[in-house]
Design a protein around this motif. Structure first.
Motif, mmCIF file in Angstrom:
data_model
loop_
_atom_site.group_PDB
_atom_site.id
_atom_site.type_symbol
_atom_site.label_atom_id
_atom_site.label_comp_id
_atom_site.label_asym_id
_atom_site.label_seq_id
_atom_site.Cartn_x
_atom_site.Cartn_y
_atom_site.Cartn_z
ATOM 1 N N PRO A 167 0.825 -1.215 0.000
ATOM 2 C CA PRO A 167 0.000 0.000 0.000
ATOM 3 C C PRO A 167 0.859 1.265 0.000
ATOM 4 O O PRO A 167 1.861 1.358 0.710
ATOM 5 C CB PRO A 167 -0.795 -0.127 1.301
ATOM 6 N N GLY A 168 0.477 2.220 -0.850
ATOM 7 C CA GLY A 168 1.140 3.517 -0.854
ATOM 8 C C GLY A 168 2.357 3.637 -1.738
ATOM 9 O O GLY A 168 3.015 4.676 -1.751
ATOM 10 N N THR A 169 2.669 2.591 -2.521
ATOM 11 C CA THR A 169 3.880 2.638 -3.355
ATOM 12 C C THR A 169 3.545 2.760 -4.845
ATOM 13 O O THR A 169 4.353 2.406 -5.701
ATOM 14 C CB THR A 169 4.744 1.390 -3.113
ATOM 15 N N ASP A 170 2.376 3.281 -5.156
ATOM 16 C CA ASP A 170 1.927 3.370 -6.548
ATOM 17 C C ASP A 170 2.838 4.251 -7.399
ATOM 18 O O ASP A 170 3.133 3.929 -8.554
ATOM 19 C CB ASP A 170 0.502 3.921 -6.601
ATOM 20 N N ALA A 171 3.263 5.389 -6.860
ATOM 21 C CA ALA A 171 4.111 6.300 -7.637
ATOM 22 C C ALA A 171 5.418 5.627 -8.013
ATOM 23 O O ALA A 171 5.913 5.785 -9.142
ATOM 24 C CB ALA A 171 4.364 7.581 -6.841
ATOM 25 N N ALA A 172 6.018 4.882 -7.083
ATOM 26 C CA ALA A 172 7.264 4.179 -7.366
ATOM 27 C C ALA A 172 7.049 3.103 -8.425
ATOM 28 O O ALA A 172 7.883 2.919 -9.324
ATOM 29 C CB ALA A 172 7.810 3.557 -6.080
ATOM 30 N N LEU A 173 5.930 2.388 -8.341
ATOM 31 C CA LEU A 173 5.648 1.362 -9.337
ATOM 32 C C LEU A 173 5.532 1.978 -10.735
ATOM 33 O O LEU A 173 6.066 1.439 -11.711
ATOM 34 C CB LEU A 173 4.365 0.618 -8.977
ATOM 35 N N LEU A 225 7.707 3.236 -16.245
ATOM 36 C CA LEU A 225 8.231 4.265 -17.149
ATOM 37 C C LEU A 225 9.660 3.951 -17.566
ATOM 38 O O LEU A 225 10.022 4.069 -18.750
ATOM 39 C CB LEU A 225 8.175 5.631 -16.459
ATOM 40 N N LYS A 226 10.475 3.546 -16.613
ATOM 41 C CA LYS A 226 11.880 3.247 -16.920
ATOM 42 C C LYS A 226 11.996 2.065 -17.882
ATOM 43 O O LYS A 226 12.786 2.096 -18.841
ATOM 44 C CB LYS A 226 12.644 2.952 -15.628
ATOM 45 N N LEU A 227 11.195 1.049 -17.649
ATOM 46 C CA LEU A 227 11.224 -0.122 -18.531
ATOM 47 C C LEU A 227 10.697 0.209 -19.924
ATOM 48 O O LEU A 227 11.205 -0.295 -20.926
ATOM 49 C CB LEU A 227 10.423 -1.262 -17.904
ATOM 50 N N LEU A 228 9.674 1.058 -20.009
ATOM 51 C CA LEU A 228 9.157 1.476 -21.318
ATOM 52 C C LEU A 228 10.224 2.231 -22.113
ATOM 53 O O LEU A 228 10.355 2.054 -23.328
ATOM 54 C CB LEU A 228 7.922 2.367 -21.133
ATOM 55 N N LEU A 229 11.006 3.052 -21.435
ATOM 56 C CA LEU A 229 12.095 3.771 -22.111
ATOM 57 C C LEU A 229 13.186 2.815 -22.567
ATOM 58 O O LEU A 229 13.734 2.952 -23.674
ATOM 59 C CB LEU A 229 12.690 4.829 -21.165
ATOM 60 N N ASN A 268 1.779 10.117 -17.007
ATOM 61 C CA ASN A 268 3.038 10.133 -17.752
ATOM 62 C C ASN A 268 3.153 8.924 -18.668
ATOM 63 O O ASN A 268 3.628 9.022 -19.810
ATOM 64 C CB ASN A 268 4.226 10.135 -16.782
ATOM 65 N N ILE A 269 2.709 7.763 -18.172
ATOM 66 C CA ILE A 269 2.761 6.542 -18.981
ATOM 67 C C ILE A 269 1.913 6.692 -20.232
ATOM 68 O O ILE A 269 2.329 6.327 -21.348
ATOM 69 C CB ILE A 269 2.300 5.327 -18.145
ATOM 70 N N LEU A 270 0.706 7.246 -20.067
ATOM 71 C CA LEU A 270 -0.156 7.464 -21.230
ATOM 72 C C LEU A 270 0.501 8.391 -22.247
ATOM 73 O O LEU A 270 0.449 8.155 -23.453
ATOM 74 C CB LEU A 270 -1.490 8.071 -20.793
ATOM 75 N N MET A 271 1.118 9.451 -21.743
ATOM 76 C CA MET A 271 1.648 10.467 -22.650
ATOM 77 C C MET A 271 2.903 9.999 -23.388
ATOM 78 O O MET A 271 3.061 10.279 -24.579
ATOM 79 C CB MET A 271 1.902 11.761 -21.884
ATOM 80 N N ILE A 272 3.800 9.280 -22.739
ATOM 81 C CA ILE A 272 5.008 8.867 -23.454
ATOM 82 C C ILE A 272 4.724 7.738 -24.447
ATOM 83 O O ILE A 272 5.486 7.527 -25.380
ATOM 84 C CB ILE A 272 6.154 8.479 -22.507
ATOM 85 N N THR A 273 3.592 7.040 -24.244
ATOM 86 C CA THR A 273 3.218 6.000 -25.207
ATOM 87 C C THR A 273 2.204 6.519 -26.232
ATOM 88 O O THR A 273 1.818 5.778 -27.145
ATOM 89 C CB THR A 273 2.621 4.767 -24.485
ATOM 90 N N GLY A 274 1.775 7.772 -26.095
ATOM 91 C CA GLY A 274 0.857 8.375 -27.061
ATOM 92 C C GLY A 274 -0.526 7.779 -27.061
ATOM 93 O O GLY A 274 -1.250 7.861 -28.058
ATOM 94 N N LYS A 275 -0.944 7.203 -25.930
ATOM 95 C CA LYS A 275 -2.219 6.491 -25.878
ATOM 96 C C LYS A 275 -3.327 7.367 -25.277
ATOM 97 O O LYS A 275 -3.932 7.037 -24.248
ATOM 98 C CB LYS A 275 -2.060 5.191 -25.101
ATOM 99 N N ILE A 276 -3.581 8.476 -25.918
ATOM 100 C CA ILE A 276 -4.662 9.354 -25.485
ATOM 101 C C ILE A 276 -5.078 10.229 -26.657
ATOM 102 O O ILE A 276 -4.267 10.550 -27.529
ATOM 103 C CB ILE A 276 -4.240 10.219 -24.280
ATOM 104 N N GLY A 277 -6.383 10.563 -26.716
ATOM 105 C CA GLY A 277 -6.873 11.432 -27.782
ATOM 106 C C GLY A 277 -7.235 10.713 -29.052
ATOM 107 O O GLY A 277 -7.433 11.345 -30.093
#
Length: 719
Positions: free
Chosen positions: A235-241, A246-250, A329-338
């Protein structure tokens, strides 16, 4: 034969005359399912049955709460006339007398301590018209800056994150129907199977179509059982996850460089930030295996279309705003919006959680999602309301912070409409003490709630079957809710109550509405040109169709189903990417030797919010008659706790008594308690008063506790 025919005709006529059908919407979650409640009267009894009605959102489905919602409306405990506390007891009084008492008390307090000594506390289940009018009532009739509402505890983290990232906050950026058209879905801290059951078929059909589903939750909920991959984090570690993903996607270059270059700002800063983060650190902080993180990144990154949904599990944290920003941030760097099959959804909790936060209940807002600190916005609304701009108060504070202002002596009176703050706030004993300190407390409610018991005056309001208006569901779809059942006793609609109180305060000229549609028409004008623009909607359009998505700027506009197809709503038309720290927020409690377990809270299917209404439905109360603590059997054994026994759960702030419930679907270092009960089972007695620094959301989802069998606790306490 003629006599038999006449008897048959008479029987049919009697049946028709004794049957009434009330078209309406469910009063509970943000799906706002359409329904018809059929009332059948005979010589000996009146019975009711609920029939689902087809509509684009719920597709004719109802859950157990909707099917039984009418039961609380008919309950014998409904308050049907004003009640005034005298010598510690409530006595019935006339509306005329109740209004005079309010006038005298409010004016007396404001004359001695200033306008801001009177505060207003609203709710996320009010109609759009009543949400709008409550904000106007606070700022025009009472001229106080102190107004906020219980939606602060529901949507504030997601709303603030979306506003900052995209320039606009609408629960879902596209249509629910697009869930079936996407390739991968991430569900973060949302148990929709229990909280919004009628949305589940969208995800089930998506899975049948081959969509991969990733669930991020400390518990293996009914929703998690649908997942292809369950990341069971601490619990409470969502931001770190999210940083790990993000790092793995890069690293695997599963990003949309064209979208990043053309439609975002801040990517470079994010890359620099992620270079200082190690996956090993993410694994240690979250408790999620590297292989699972890598699989999640590959599943989402390699698909063309994807959607992310968040809810209270990630949002109700003292860093909830930043955690949601990181998933955006995940949505935006993968372009999955709009675009079709791509987007973000904040699964709104309350019935009108979306509309309730758009038109002025929040401390810093004016109608149309305008800012109360923006000079141009202030001038526009002042003109609509027929007041001078300088007469409008400035922004106040959040809902919980109003309780602090009471303890500090700045707030002396409170007007509560549609909320039960003793059960819904963190640090509940502190909140109860605050309400007891008030010189004057008014509660507008259908029942005697835990908070209402401390009121000086209770005003009886109408139910969803009696109170017509508009509601905005989790999609941002505005729908008309018909309500034709006669008002019982001396009850009044919330909008009528506000108008009558304003009248005795001498502000009648600003509250001279004859119908609820009159209020909506003013709301349309007040929202015109704002982010949440309802101007193009009329009652006729809403009643004749399936609702309209905002923004809808003109009467010939079809409504905006998908946001951000060409541009975002910042001045430069770009979205905002920001770095989010990997460190746990300092406001979050750490487990310790004395309090070694994480506590997280949430809902059960049969109840809603503080349970004031659902606990009055016999069919719902019978499903969950009391609260419970969900605990892993191995953890229970370690603490000497048998199954189905009373357990003391204690934090730094207090203790409650609930019944144990074994579950292997929860982490061994975590316990779960639902929040629908008050008094000795009020889990919010255990929750810290620390707030998110940006959106002022309390940290409901993380507290450090210990557990013990009740007999063991009292034996040790007496030694």
């Amino acid at each position: 034969m003629t006599e038999l025919l006449l008897k048959y005709v008479q029987t049919v006529q009697e049946k028709i005359q004794s049957e009434k059908t009330y078209q309406t919407q469910c009063p509970y979650c943000s799906m706002q399912c359409k329904m018809a409640v059929v009332e059948q009267k005979s010589a000996t009894k009146t019975s009711y049955k609920t029939i689902p009605v087809d509509n684009p959102t719920s597709e004719g489905r109802l859950c157990v709460k909707g099917l039984n919602a009418h039961q609380h409306v008919m309950h014998r405990d409904r308050i049907k006339q004003p009640l005034l506390k005298s010598d510690g007891k409530f006595i019935p009084v006339s509306w005329e007398y109740a209004l005079q008492v309010m006038k005298d008390k409010f004016q007396e307090i404001q004359m001695e301590y200033g306008n801001d000594a009177v505060s207003v506390y609203g709710g996320g289940s009010l109609t759009n018209e009543e949400s709008y009018l409550l904000g106007k009532f606070a700022r025009v009739a009472l001229q106080t800056k102190y107004i906020d509402y219980n939606g602060r505890f529901c949507m504030s983290a997601a709303a603030t994150a979306a506003n900052q990232a995209f320039g606009i906050d609408r629960g879902i950026t596209n249509r629910l129907s697009e869930i079936e058209q996407t390739d991968c879905i991430i569900l973060v801290g949302t148990n929709i199977a229990d909280c919004q059951p009628t949305i589940m078929p969208y995800f089930e059909r998506a899975k049948e179509n081959g969509t991969k589903i990733i669930v991020i939750d400390p518990r293996e909920t009914a929703t998690a059982k649908l997942a292809d991959l369950h990341l069971q984090l601490k619990p409470g570690t969502d931001a770190a996850l999210a940083n790990g993903l993000l790092k793995l996607l890069l690293e695997v270059k599963a990003i949309d460089e064209t979208f990043i270059a053309n439609r975002t700002n801040g990517f470079g800063e994010l890359v620099d930030h992620l270079s200082s983060i190690t996956i090993d650190d993410v694994v240690e902080k979250t408790g999620v295996a590297y292989e699972d993180l890598q699989r999640a990144a590959n599943l989402f990154g390699n698909e063309e279309r994807g959607m992310i949904f968040t809810a209270r599990g990630v949002e109700q944290q003292t860093d909830g705003y930043m955690a949601v920003r990181n998933f955006l941030n995940i949505l935006m760097i993968t372009g999955k919006i709009g675009k079709i099959g791509c987007g973000y959804g904040a699964i709104t909790g309350q019935a009108n959680g979306q509309g309730g936060r758009e038109h002025g209940q929040k401390a810093d807002q004016l109608p149309g999602y305008r800012s109360i600190e923006n000079q141009e916005h202030r001038e526009y609304i002042a003109n609509v309301w027929g007041v001078k701009e300088e007469e409008l108060p400035r922004k106040g504070v959040s809902a919980y912070e109003m309780m602090e202002k009471i303890h500090e002596g700045e707030i002396k009176a409170m007007f509560i409409m549609g909320s039960n703050p003793i059960v819904s706030n963190p640090n509940a004993t502190y909140v109860k003490d605050a309400l007891e300190k008030l010189s004057f407390l008014v509660s507008v409610d259908m029942f005697m709630s835990e908070s209402g018991k401390h009121a000086d005056l209770i005003l009886p309001t109408t139910s969803y079957l009696e109170d017509e208006g508009t509601m905005t569901n989790l999609e941002g779809r505005v729908m008309h809710r018909p309500a034709s059942k006669e008002k019982p006793g001396q009850t009044k609609h919330d909008w009528e109550i506000l108008c009558e109180v304003a009248k005795v305060l001498g502000k009648e000229e600003h509250f001279s509405y004859s119908t609820v549609e009159d209020v909506f028409n003013e709301l349309r004008v007040a929202s015109r040109g704002g982010i949440a623009d309802y101007y193009g909607m009329t009652y006729q359009r809403l009643m004749e169709g399936d609702g309209l998505f905002w923004p809808c700027p003109s009467v010939d506009h079809p409504g905006t189903e998908t946001l951000f197809e060409k541009e975002f709503h910042h001045e430069d038309k770009r979205s905002r990417i920001i770095p989010v720290t990997n460190e746990a927020d300092f406001r979050k409690e750490r487990v310790s030797e004395k309090f070694p377990l994480y506590l997280t809270t949430g809902r059960v299917m049969s109840h809603y919010l503080s349970g004031v209404q659902t606990r009055k439905s016999a069919a719902l109360a019978a499903r969950d008659v009391e609260s419970h603590v969900q605990i892993h059997p191995e953890t229970a054994s370690e603490y000497g706790i048998d199954e189905n026994v009373l357990v003391c759960v204690e934090s730094q702030r207090g203790r409650i008594i609930v019944r144990s419930q074994y579950s292997k679907n929860i982490r061994k270092d975590t316990v779960f308690i639902p929040f629908h009960w008050g008094d000795s089972q009020n889990v919010n007695d255990l929750i810290s008063n620390e707030l998110d620094p940006t959106c002022r959301m309390p940290g409901f989802k993380v507290a450090a506790v210990t557990v013990s069998a009740v007999d063991q606790f009292y034996t040790e306490a007496s030694v």
